[in-house]
Enzyme design. Structure first.
Site, PDB file in Angstrom:
ATOM      1  N   ARG A   1       0.845  -1.211   0.000  1.00  0.00           N
ATOM      2  CA  ARG A   1       0.000   0.000   0.000  1.00  0.00           C
ATOM      3  C   ARG A   1       0.875   1.253   0.000  1.00  0.00           C
ATOM      4  O   ARG A   1       0.576   2.249  -0.637  1.00  0.00           O
ATOM      5  CB  ARG A   1      -0.953  -0.007   1.210  1.00  0.00           C
ATOM      6  CG  ARG A   1      -1.635   1.317   1.453  1.00  0.00           C
ATOM      7  CD  ARG A   1      -2.918   1.255   2.275  1.00  0.00           C
ATOM      8  NE  ARG A   1      -2.958   0.235   3.291  1.00  0.00           N
ATOM      9  CZ  ARG A   1      -2.418   0.339   4.527  1.00  0.00           C
ATOM     10  NH1 ARG A   1      -1.783   1.432   4.883  1.00  0.00           N
ATOM     11  NH2 ARG A   1      -2.524  -0.649   5.385  1.00  0.00           N
TER      12      ARG A   1
ATOM     13  N   TYR B   1     -16.714  17.419 -13.866  1.00  0.00           N
ATOM     14  CA  TYR B   1     -17.185  16.045 -14.004  1.00  0.00           C
ATOM     15  C   TYR B   1     -18.254  15.800 -12.928  1.00  0.00           C
ATOM     16  O   TYR B   1     -18.074  16.206 -11.763  1.00  0.00           O
ATOM     17  CB  TYR B   1     -15.996  15.098 -13.838  1.00  0.00           C
ATOM     18  CG  TYR B   1     -16.404  13.662 -13.656  1.00  0.00           C
ATOM     19  CD1 TYR B   1     -17.071  12.977 -14.663  1.00  0.00           C
ATOM     20  CD2 TYR B   1     -16.141  12.983 -12.475  1.00  0.00           C
ATOM     21  CE1 TYR B   1     -17.459  11.663 -14.494  1.00  0.00           C
ATOM     22  CE2 TYR B   1     -16.526  11.665 -12.297  1.00  0.00           C
ATOM     23  CZ  TYR B   1     -17.188  11.014 -13.315  1.00  0.00           C
ATOM     24  OH  TYR B   1     -17.574   9.722 -13.140  1.00  0.00           O
TER      25      TYR B   1
ATOM     26  N   ASP C   1      -7.522  19.678 -13.006  1.00  0.00           N
ATOM     27  CA  ASP C   1      -7.911  18.383 -13.571  1.00  0.00           C
ATOM     28  C   ASP C   1      -7.697  18.480 -15.084  1.00  0.00           C
ATOM     29  O   ASP C   1      -8.412  19.214 -15.773  1.00  0.00           O
ATOM     30  CB  ASP C   1      -9.380  18.111 -13.212  1.00  0.00           C
ATOM     31  CG  ASP C   1      -9.891  16.780 -13.783  1.00  0.00           C
ATOM     32  OD1 ASP C   1      -9.273  16.254 -14.719  1.00  0.00           O
ATOM     33  OD2 ASP C   1     -10.925  16.297 -13.287  1.00  0.00           O
TER      34      ASP C   1
ATOM     35  N   LYS D   1      -9.097   7.551 -18.516  1.00  0.00           N
ATOM     36  CA  LYS D   1      -9.409   8.136 -19.821  1.00  0.00           C
ATOM     37  C   LYS D   1      -8.176   8.108 -20.735  1.00  0.00           C
ATOM     38  O   LYS D   1      -7.653   7.051 -20.983  1.00  0.00           O
ATOM     39  CB  LYS D   1      -9.977   9.541 -19.612  1.00  0.00           C
ATOM     40  CG  LYS D   1     -10.929   9.673 -18.400  1.00  0.00           C
ATOM     41  CD  LYS D   1     -12.237   8.919 -18.545  1.00  0.00           C
ATOM     42  CE  LYS D   1     -13.048   8.807 -17.260  1.00  0.00           C
ATOM     43  NZ  LYS D   1     -13.328  10.054 -16.549  1.00  0.00           N
TER      44      LYS D   1
END
Ligand SMILES: *Cc1c(COP(=O)(O)O)cnc(C)c1O
Length: 401
Positions: free
Chosen positions: A60, A113, A187, A212
């Site tokens: 992690r 978004y 973003d 994306k």
């Protein structure tokens, strides 16, 4: 179509970096040219608390395959550090957790978004963080919303879904003039690292939904953050470890592989996007088109100063009403009716019913996300086939003009 940006050859060696940065075969005893997929969740220690190379303890916190990807992303963003997350929203949440506390304030774009809008205003706001949404097309709106407790500014360089432009250079300059400690996060999902470099324009952090363009093959959900500051990296890395919204080694391998063709893909996405936008603009069944790469886009001039070219995202209003929009979408044969974007395959969708259903109706109305509004993610197919598909579906929706 390439625009002339200021400075010496912008994005110098982008393709070389995307292929080689962080991928050194010397990393591996086997001298593997392709990074290995490290599935181990834990790593042998030399003695308690003593790690070989001073890293890798538990996956992690750090993983060799994730590190290959993070190094590559840092390089192609011209940053110093990058961090990978289980999704774009996990990256967004980690930013909020790392930077904002109960009583803090953030200024965000008003065209975001849908999931980001929902997270900020329905989840993070429950924990005492206050958000003010503004139209970032005018940088002064951002400055006017700043309060003494403002810690973060967040907007999309090319917004989802309206393709409005946030002028990173001017916004970062003005925000930092008011308070240099406000973290400006951009973003850049809709353009990818290839088309614009927010960190070079003054942003503190750049975020991607790597789901994306960055991965580009519609088979991974992932988020990325990149930054120059050591201090921000430290805070964000702590949150990455403490929250644990990390991607799998296999997904890191896939995105790393996707980046190796990012420059080639984005060139074709840009060519096909421009061709579709021009075609739609001249079509008698179309009421209006928005594409920042076209001179008809109201922010085309400023766009050319912050991006080197445009992507495959095109939006338009079909003539008629909801039924015509639905018939158009159902009639497409090369474009697939589906959410998401940025993959090799062309997609079409209806934001009001699909990706942006979570945006409150009154907000959608103000923004112009109406029943006839359609979003395309133009892929890498042959241009003539894409144009023919749009043409036949428009004519199926509107047999007579
Ligand atoms: C998809 C998307 C996100 C969210 O990313 P996920 O990987 O789906 O969590 C954030 N911003 C933009 C602009 C997006 O398109």
């Amino acid at each position: 179509m390439r625009y002339d940006l200021d400075g010496e050859a912008p994005f110098k060696s982008f393709g070389t970096d995307a292929i080689h940065a962080g991928q050194e075969p010397e990393k591996w005893d086997s001298r593997s040219v392709v990074p290995l997929i490290g599935l181990s969740t834990t790593f042998k220690q030399e003695s308690p608390g003593v790690l070989r190379h001073d890293k890798y303890e538990y996956s992690r916190g750090g993983n060799p395959t994730r590190e290959c990807l993070e190094e590559c992303v840092a390089k192609i963003e011209n940053g110093k550090h990058a961090l990978a997350y289980a999704s774009g929203l996990a990256a967004t949440m980690s930013m909020v957790e790392a930077l904002l506390e109960n009583g803090d304030h953030a200024v965000t774009g008003d065209d975001l978004y849908g999931g980001t809008n929902r997270y900020f205003n329905k989840v993070a706001s429950k924990h005492g963080v206050e958000f003010t949404m503004v139209d970032v097309r005018n940088p002064d709106n951002v400055v006017a919303a700043i309060k003494p407790n403002t810690k973060m500014v967040w907007f999309e360089l090319m917004s989802n879904p309206l393709l409005r432009i946030g002028d990173v250079k001017t916004i970062a300059e003005k925000v930092h003039a008011v308070n240099k400690d406000i973290v400006v996060c951009v973003d850049n999902t809709f353009l990818s690292s290839y088309n614009a470099r927010p960190l070079d324009l003054g942003a503190d952090v750049v975020m991607h939904s790597a789901t994306k363009y960055m991965n580009g093959h519609s088979d991974v959900v992932m988020g990325l953050l990149a930054m120059k500051s050591d201090e921000l990296k430290k805070k964000l890395m702590f949150a990455q470890f403490a929250i644990g919204a990390v991607p799998s080694a296999f997904d890191c391998y896939l995105v790393n592989r996707g980046l190796k063709t990012l420059h080639v893909r984005m060139q074709r996405h840009g060519e096909n996007g421009l061709a579709c936008a021009k075609f739609l603009e001249s079509h008698d069944r179309v009421a209006g088109v928005s594409y920042p790469g076209l001179p008809s886009h109201p922010q085309h001039e400023v766009f050319k100063t912050i991006a080197r070219s445009c992507s495959g995202m095109v939006v338009f209003y079909i003539k008629g009403g909801l039924q015509e929009a639905k018939t158009f979408l159902a009639s497409l044969k090369v474009f697939t009716l589906a959410e998401s974007l940025g993959g090799f395959e062309s997609l079409a969708e209806h934001p009001a019913i699909m990706t942006h259903a979570s945006v409150p109706e009154d907000q959608r109305k103000v923004l112009g996300i109406s029943d006839t509004f359609i979003r395309l993610s133009v892929g890498l197919e042959d241009e003539a086939d894409l144009l023919a598909d749009l043409d036949q579906a428009l004519k199926a929706a509107l047999p007579t003009v």
